[in-house]
Design an enzyme around this catalytic site. Structure first.
Site, PDB file in Angstrom:
ATOM      1  N   ALA A 160      44.331  37.814 -48.082  1.00 28.03           N
ATOM      2  CA  ALA A 160      45.369  36.802 -47.879  1.00 28.03           C
ATOM      3  C   ALA A 160      46.273  37.202 -46.719  1.00 28.03           C
ATOM      4  CB  ALA A 160      46.193  36.646 -49.162  1.00 28.03           C
ATOM      5  N   GLY A 179      42.287  29.958 -45.554  1.00 32.10           N
ATOM      6  CA  GLY A 179      42.976  31.145 -46.031  1.00 32.10           C
ATOM      7  C   GLY A 179      44.207  30.833 -46.857  1.00 32.10           C
ATOM      8  N   GLU A 232      28.604  38.696 -51.695  1.00 29.86           N
ATOM      9  CA  GLU A 232      29.929  38.857 -51.104  1.00 29.86           C
ATOM     10  C   GLU A 232      30.523  40.201 -51.510  1.00 29.86           C
ATOM     11  OE1 GLU A 232      32.882  35.594 -50.840  1.00 29.86           O
ATOM     12  OE2 GLU A 232      34.138  36.912 -52.079  1.00 29.86           O
ATOM     13  N   ASP A 241      37.986  15.738 -50.714  1.00 28.17           N
ATOM     14  CA  ASP A 241      37.286  17.003 -50.495  1.00 28.17           C
ATOM     15  C   ASP A 241      35.977  16.791 -49.745  1.00 28.17           C
ATOM     16  OD1 ASP A 241      39.254  18.408 -51.758  1.00 28.17           O
ATOM     17  OD2 ASP A 241      38.157  18.744 -53.623  1.00 28.17           O
ATOM     18  N   THR A 280      34.904  39.827 -47.138  1.00 29.93           N
ATOM     19  CA  THR A 280      36.082  38.981 -47.271  1.00 29.93           C
ATOM     20  C   THR A 280      37.219  39.402 -46.342  1.00 29.93           C
ATOM     21  OG1 THR A 280      36.983  40.312 -49.080  1.00 29.93           O
ATOM     22  CG2 THR A 280      35.525  38.482 -49.674  1.00 29.93           C
ATOM     23  N   TYR A 281      38.189  38.508 -46.269  1.00 30.52           N
ATOM     24  CA  TYR A 281      39.356  38.648 -45.407  1.00 30.52           C
ATOM     25  C   TYR A 281      40.560  38.415 -46.300  1.00 30.52           C
ATOM     26  CZ  TYR A 281      41.174  38.184 -40.541  1.00 30.52           C
ATOM     27  OH  TYR A 281      41.778  38.362 -39.315  1.00 30.52           O
ATOM     28  N   GLN A 285      33.119  27.709 -54.427  1.00 31.48           N
ATOM     29  CA  GLN A 285      33.838  28.593 -55.318  1.00 31.48           C
ATOM     30  C   GLN A 285      33.013  28.768 -56.584  1.00 31.48           C
ATOM     31  OE1 GLN A 285      36.063  30.622 -55.802  1.00 31.48           O
ATOM     32  NE2 GLN A 285      37.706  30.392 -54.291  1.00 31.48           N
TER      33      GLN A 285
END
Length: 310
Positions: free
Chosen positions: A61, A118, A27, A171, A58-59, A189
């Site tokens: 916040a 997000g 990443e 979850d 990544t994108y 994560q």
């Protein structure tokens, strides 16, 4: 395996001939400055010859890096042989705007998107309120992506309970809904509790989730920064980890050695438990990730990409 090999621990055994080569993915984050862009592409050039399954971008916040994410992904497509996966979120965008981004990626040749709900603008781990005209969550986003094209869709997964979740069972139900919507892979994560992760994965598989799941590995050298990242998203930072970094604030070289040791041991242990996919949060640095991959038996299979203009 010879008697001498059986005496070795999981780290040393990881690189022995005959051990399956794991699939790795990396990443990266879109750069904010010219210097950051140079550092990013230096890391890409170092890691690309390891032939990762994909690399994600990544994108920020609130969709704050939308344009930079797009530019980075397109540059990867044109200047390397890498398979970029573009992060995409639901935040601060209408369904029409998100659909336009998805179509743009498809038309550009991107075939893999990491679909995430997000975080609110300027707030990681904060309470999320969807726009009335936007997608509510990653499940809806995944369905929208698959409606545009036959993308590979990766989704996020918390090996410890999501900060807004009522529990692990919830979850897992959310993950199953994402799979039903078209998700083809999950990326966790980062975490440090291996035994807890293995128990979690046992529950996930017993629930009937069969898609590949890549453990997220974070080889962080700055313990204070790690705590800031982990706190808002509910990731437990164990006391033994704090003990290892205690007193090393002014000793970056030792911190790097410890970070590499921890991450390598985690990967080697997980490999012995049958995991063959690892997703590295590189923080746009190559050294630690490259070293860990070498120990795991991941070697260069292609020449490094030509020097690119920054």
């Amino acid at each position: 395996m010879s008697p001498s090999d059986t005496a070795l621990g999981p780290v040393a055994r990881a690189g022995i001939g005959g051990t399956p080569r794991p699939n790795v993915s990396f990443e990266f984050s879109p750069p904010k400055t010219a210097e950051a862009e140079a550092n990013l592409w230096e890391a890409i050039r170092r890691l690309a010859p390891l032939s990762p399954s994909f690399v994600s971008v990544t994108y920020g916040a609130g969709g704050s890096t939308r344009d930079r994410t797009h530019r980075t992904v397109l540059r990867m497509l044109t200047e390397t042989d890498l398979k970029p996966a573009a992060h995409l979120t639901c935040v601060e965008a209408s369904r029409e705007e998100v659909d336009e981004v998805i179509r743009d990626y498809w038309n550009a040749g991107v075939r893999h998107i990491v679909a995430l709900r997000g975080d609110p603008p300027g707030q990681i781990g904060g309470a999320y309120t969807p726009r009335a005209d936007g997608y509510n969550n990653a499940t809806e986003l995944t369905r929208a992506i698959k409606a545009v094209g036959d993308f590979e869709v990766s989704v996020g997964l918390y090996p410890q309970v999501h900060p807004e979740s009522s529990g692990i069972d919830h979850d897992i139900d959310v993950l199953k809904a994402k799979v039903d919507a078209g998700a083809t892979r999950a990326i966790t994560q980062f975490f440090f509790d291996i035994d807890g992760f293995l128990r979690f994965m046992e529950r996930v598989r017993k629930a009937g989730v069969a898609i590949p799941i890549s453990p997220g590995i974070m080889p962080v050298t700055n313990f204070n920064a790690l705590k800031k990242m982990a706190g808002p998203i509910g990731i437990e930072v164990p006391a033994w980890l704090a003990n290892l970094f205690e007193g090393l604030d002014k000793d970056p070289e030792t911190r790097r050695l410890i970070a590499a040791s921890i991450a390598t041991e985690m990967c080697a242990r997980l490999a012995e438990e049958g995991f063959g996919d690892f997703h590295f949060y590189t923080l746009n640095r190559a050294e630690l990730t490259y070293a860990i991959c070498r120990v795991l038996g991941v070697r260069e299979t292609q020449p490094a990409p030509a020097e690119a203009a920054a």
